[in-house]
Enzyme design. Sequence first.
Site, PDB file in Angstrom:
ATOM      1  N   SER A 237       2.686   7.884   5.181  1.00  0.00           N
ATOM      2  CA  SER A 237       3.057   8.494   3.909  1.00  0.00           C
ATOM      3  C   SER A 237       4.557   8.312   3.672  1.00  0.00           C
ATOM      4  CB  SER A 237       2.627   9.955   3.900  1.00  0.00           C
ATOM      5  OG  SER A 237       2.776  10.535   2.628  1.00  0.00           O
ATOM      6  N   GLU A 363      -6.493   6.908  -2.004  1.00  0.00           N
ATOM      7  CA  GLU A 363      -5.178   7.508  -1.816  1.00  0.00           C
ATOM      8  C   GLU A 363      -4.844   8.581  -2.853  1.00  0.00           C
ATOM      9  OE1 GLU A 363      -3.026   7.192   0.520  1.00  0.00           O
ATOM     10  OE2 GLU A 363      -3.396   5.304   1.570  1.00  0.00           O
ATOM     11  N   HIS A 473      -5.692  10.274   0.939  1.00  0.00           N
ATOM     12  CA  HIS A 473      -4.396  10.043   1.573  1.00  0.00           C
ATOM     13  C   HIS A 473      -4.283  10.812   2.895  1.00  0.00           C
ATOM     14  CE1 HIS A 473      -0.100   9.167   1.680  1.00  0.00           C
ATOM     15  NE2 HIS A 473       0.146  10.445   1.922  1.00  0.00           N
TER      16      HIS A 473
END
Length: 553
Positions: A237, A363, A473
């Site tokens: 991330s 995501e 995500h």
Amino acid sequence: MHGLSHVALIFVSSRAISYAAATIVDGIPSVQLDEGTFIGNLSGNVSQFLGIPFAQPPVGNLRFQLPQPNAPYTGIHNATDYGPSCIQQNTTQPIPSGLDPLALQFLELEASDLQANDQSEDCLSINVMAPADASSNSKLPVVAWIYGGGFETGGTASETFGGSGIVQRSIELGQPVLFVSFNYRLNALGFLAGAEVEKNGLGNIGLHDQRQALRWMHKYVNAFGGDPDKVTIWGASAGAASVGLHMITNGGNTEGLFRAAFMQSGSPGSAGTLAEGQPYYDALVADVGCSDAQDTLQCLREAPLQNLTVAINNSPNTDSYQSLNIAWAPRVDGIFLKDSPQQLVLKGSVANIPFVTGDCDDEGTAFSLASVNITTDQAVLDYFHGNYFPKTSTRDIERLLQLYPNDTRLGSPFDTGTANAVAPQYKRIAAIQGDMMFQAPRRFFLQQRSSQQDTYSFLSKRFKYVPDFGATHGTDVANIYGPGDLTDYLVRFVATLNPNGDTGIFWPLYTVEAPRLLTLWDGAVPLNITNDTYRTEGTKFLTQLSLTDPDTF
């Protein structure tokens, strides 16, 4: 510091403080750095040294300053507990009505993984985990973990992201590595923007913290058994985005601090300027009560931490309506980032090192919960135009929406038909946000660099069974910290610069001519190779928009 006097007596009596490398006496590891001795702990056959300061405490007049190197170490130090996390920005995940109970449970688990321990401004500490039998002659490869959290939250003090399991697995594979993690300043404390910040050369402080930690490693990691010339930087991330930014800063010159990179859900994307962050600076100054100060930046330095924290928590975050239009994020500052990241990539300002970059299939889903009140085509157009692409023509935004039509069968979670439609435009917005911030930048980076250096890419389609979110995500991180099948690929890549070995399936290089992905699945066939050809027209157009309107990271 609990237990220090007892442990100190053990080491003084055994003369361990005279050793210049990691040793174990009476089952307790120690390492000498400069004239100081750090006492760790043993977890199985992994030595752990936790909470070592790698820079001067960024408090008092060092608040909103670049990190200052630590003074040479002296004395005896307890390194058996993680140091406090850097100050976190409070986030509140929006929970729309109608979410599936399993989706709610998933959100709760995700939140618990991200919860920080004690917080403090004095947070710049580093952790090292090494095979217990490592010595200064071992020269083992090193993997350095940079945590995510949207540049707003995150830390190293977590059992989930501890790293001992990775070291243990590397020992089992016969390719032992060291694991290092470190804290860096977050939110306004690490990514303050505005003219005042630019004037003082203080942009991207959090990235400078990371760079300082890498310099610390280069100086000291040999004492733990690591090779300073065999470091791989790895993150997820915001941590993965940070890895990419370390690759493109300084004209691509790594300063010898790392030789490879591994990115999960984050690649060099677009970024606005420090000047474009002025509204956030002004709001912070007003909330803290510094608007009338002659030097507002100095006023912020001198403000009580509680006042500053309240003001930071009043600013937007990734769970706010503006979502991935992050308030406190890396920005073009003329020093660490001389241009928007993708422009730097086009200019060739990229470290010529092997790298891995991959994404999850869905995501954008978790980031789209705050926008479920957007229910019409016009509202979607207004959202993306005003929030992400303010300088883009209405015609181009209309073109974007044509490429991502409001058809639930085409939205994210992908390949789930008409299911998971939390709101009328939810799957459409999730598809655009996921491709805009993750898939398109990854594909762009690979297309620009795969002909010049060894590149590998993956796609995680696991957790598709989670309703409303799918392979959202962060779900790929479990494949390494589990540990899982990606753990072996990571270890081998850190050790040899090639992720392949005698486990898993063969992971081919990524090329423009053959854009192949190691693809992770639920079910009986956990791994196979697929082609990176999905939604090519949409991601290409999103890249075009980000190159011409790089206001968001």
